[in-house]
Design an enzyme around this catalytic site. Sequence first.
Site, PDB file in Angstrom:
ATOM      1  N   SER A 254       0.829  -1.200   0.000  1.00  0.00           N
ATOM      2  CA  SER A 254       0.000   0.000   0.000  1.00  0.00           C
ATOM      3  C   SER A 254       0.870   1.260   0.000  1.00  0.00           C
ATOM      4  O   SER A 254       1.646   1.494  -0.919  1.00  0.00           O
ATOM      5  CB  SER A 254      -0.947  -0.036   1.200  1.00  0.00           C
ATOM      6  OG  SER A 254      -1.934   0.961   1.102  1.00  0.00           O
ATOM      7  N   ASP A 372      -9.888  -6.327  -3.401  1.00  0.00           N
ATOM      8  CA  ASP A 372      -9.412  -5.108  -2.761  1.00  0.00           C
ATOM      9  C   ASP A 372     -10.360  -3.950  -3.070  1.00  0.00           C
ATOM     10  O   ASP A 372     -10.610  -3.639  -4.233  1.00  0.00           O
ATOM     11  CB  ASP A 372      -7.996  -4.782  -3.236  1.00  0.00           C
ATOM     12  CG  ASP A 372      -7.344  -3.678  -2.424  1.00  0.00           C
ATOM     13  OD1 ASP A 372      -8.015  -3.118  -1.537  1.00  0.00           O
ATOM     14  OD2 ASP A 372      -6.166  -3.375  -2.687  1.00  0.00           O
ATOM     15  N   HIS A 400      -7.118  -6.395   0.293  1.00  0.00           N
ATOM     16  CA  HIS A 400      -6.037  -5.438   0.505  1.00  0.00           C
ATOM     17  C   HIS A 400      -4.945  -6.020   1.397  1.00  0.00           C
ATOM     18  O   HIS A 400      -3.766  -5.764   1.169  1.00  0.00           O
ATOM     19  CB  HIS A 400      -6.602  -4.162   1.128  1.00  0.00           C
ATOM     20  CG  HIS A 400      -5.644  -3.011   1.110  1.00  0.00           C
ATOM     21  ND1 HIS A 400      -5.217  -2.399  -0.046  1.00  0.00           N
ATOM     22  CD2 HIS A 400      -5.003  -2.365   2.124  1.00  0.00           C
ATOM     23  CE1 HIS A 400      -4.366  -1.434   0.237  1.00  0.00           C
ATOM     24  NE2 HIS A 400      -4.219  -1.389   1.541  1.00  0.00           N
TER      25      HIS A 400
END
Length: 478
Positions: A254, A372, A400
Site C-alpha cells: 500500500s 481489494d 487489501h
Amino acid sequence: MLTGFMEGLLCCLTPKSANVVVPAESSETTDGYEFVEVKPGRVLRVRHVVPERLLVEEPTGSGGTVSCKRKITVYRNGQLFIENLGDGASAELKNCQNGEAEPNTPVEDELTDCGKSSVPVSIPDSRSDSGPPGREAPADGQVDLPQPPRKRRRKPKRTVVIDCERKISACKGTHADVALFFIHGVGGSLDIWKSQVDFFSRLGYEVIAPDLAGHGASSAPQIAAAYTFYALAEDMRLIFKRYARKRNILIGHSYGVSICTFLAHEYPDQIHKMVMINGGGPTALEPSLCSIFNLPTCVLHCLSPLLAWSFLKAGFARQGAKEKQLLKDNNAFNVSSFVLRAMMSGQYWPEGDEVYHAELTVPILLVHGMHDKFVPIEEDQRMAEILLMAFLKVLEDGSHMVMMECPEAVNTLLHEFILWEPITPPPQKKESKTRPETAKAQSENSKAASDPSNVRPATARPTSSNNNTEERPNKAKK
C-alpha cells in the site's frame, strides 16, 4: 463504541491529549528486535533476522543481462509517449511497409483524467506534404471537399532517455550479499509481515522489517510534520543505509510501495528487485481535500471504532472471527487518531508521477488482491504498463491485506520472483572465415572435375613435379 465516544469527548474538553503513543514493550521473547534512533528523539523498532546459514559469498548462477533502453516524451498537454527500445522490454524494432523502422507497440496515454482529457493526437509525418498517398484527383464536375487543417507538430515539454544494462541473477538464501526489506503502509506494523518474515528467515534470508513512525512500537512525535511522506521516506532511507547489502530486495504494501519507489530512485545500483503489493497506480500523491480524515482529531477518536470496522470490511475478503483475530494479533490499524490524521494529510509527493515510475529499471512483481476495495485492479494494470519490467499476479481469494489472508500463496510468489533470472540467449556461432573462390577458380575446378584424365586415383602418391600445382595440407597447430 461508547467507550471511544467518551474518550473523544474528554479529549475535546480537556487540554490533555488522548492520542499520545509511546514505544510499547515488545511481547516477543525471542531476539531479533532492535530500536534504532534515526534522529534525536525519533526511535523506530526494527525486526532484524540474520539466520544461521552456510554462507555462499558469490551467486551460484550466472544470471542474465537485460538491456534497458527507453525514450520517454512528455508533451505540454500532459500526453505521455514511451518507446521501449531494449530487448528487456520485448520491444523489437520491426520494418513498416514503407521500409521505415518504428518501435513496436509504444505506450501512449494521457496523464490527466480520461473524462477531462482529449483523445491523444498522433504526430503527422512531415514528409507527407503532397497529401495522403493513393488519393485520385477529383473528376470534372465534382467538388473537392475541404480537408481539415493539418495539426502542427507538438514540441515536447520533457524528454528522458534511459540506456543502461542490468545484471539480474537469482537471490538464494545462502548468499551473504542479499537482504529483504519489508515496509508496511498506513495503520500497519511490522507484525503484518509475520508469515513472510518467518518463511524467508527459515530459508536463510536476512530480513529487515521496520515500524514506521507512530506505528507499532516506534515513537510517535506529536508534530504533524513528522508524518509527511518525505519525513517517513527519510527514515526508511536511513534504515536502508544501515542494513543494506550488495543486492537488496524491497517489498512494500500500500503506502509502503511509494516509499520503496523512492528508495529505488535513490539507490538504483543497490536495489536488485522490488515487490509492490496493492500499491495502486503510478500517480503523484496529494492529500484529499474532502476526506473524513480532515475532521478534528477528537472527532476521529470518537469514530475510531467505526473506522476499524470499515477497515475490516474493505481490507479483507471475508469478515469473520479469523480476520478480526489477525488484526488484533498483528497490531494492524491500531494507531492513534492524531497519527492517522497526520499520515493521510501528509501524503504529498508531486515527483511520484508516471514519468518517475517509468524511469525505474529494476524488475518489479505486482501482487493484487481481487477483492481489494481500496485499490482497483485497473490501477495495478496501469502500473504494469508503465514499468519497464513488471509482472502482475492477481490472487482471487485475497483483498487489501492479501499477505495476511493468503500467506502461502504470497510467499510462493515472492520466492519464485526472488529466484527468477532472465534466460541468457546462447552465443551465436561464428561463421568460418574461409575466403570465397573467384569465378575463374570455380571454372577451372569444374573443368578439372569433368576431365577424367586429370582425376588422380586414390592410391596415387603426389610426386615432386606436381607439388606446385596441388594444394598443400594445412599444418597442425602446436
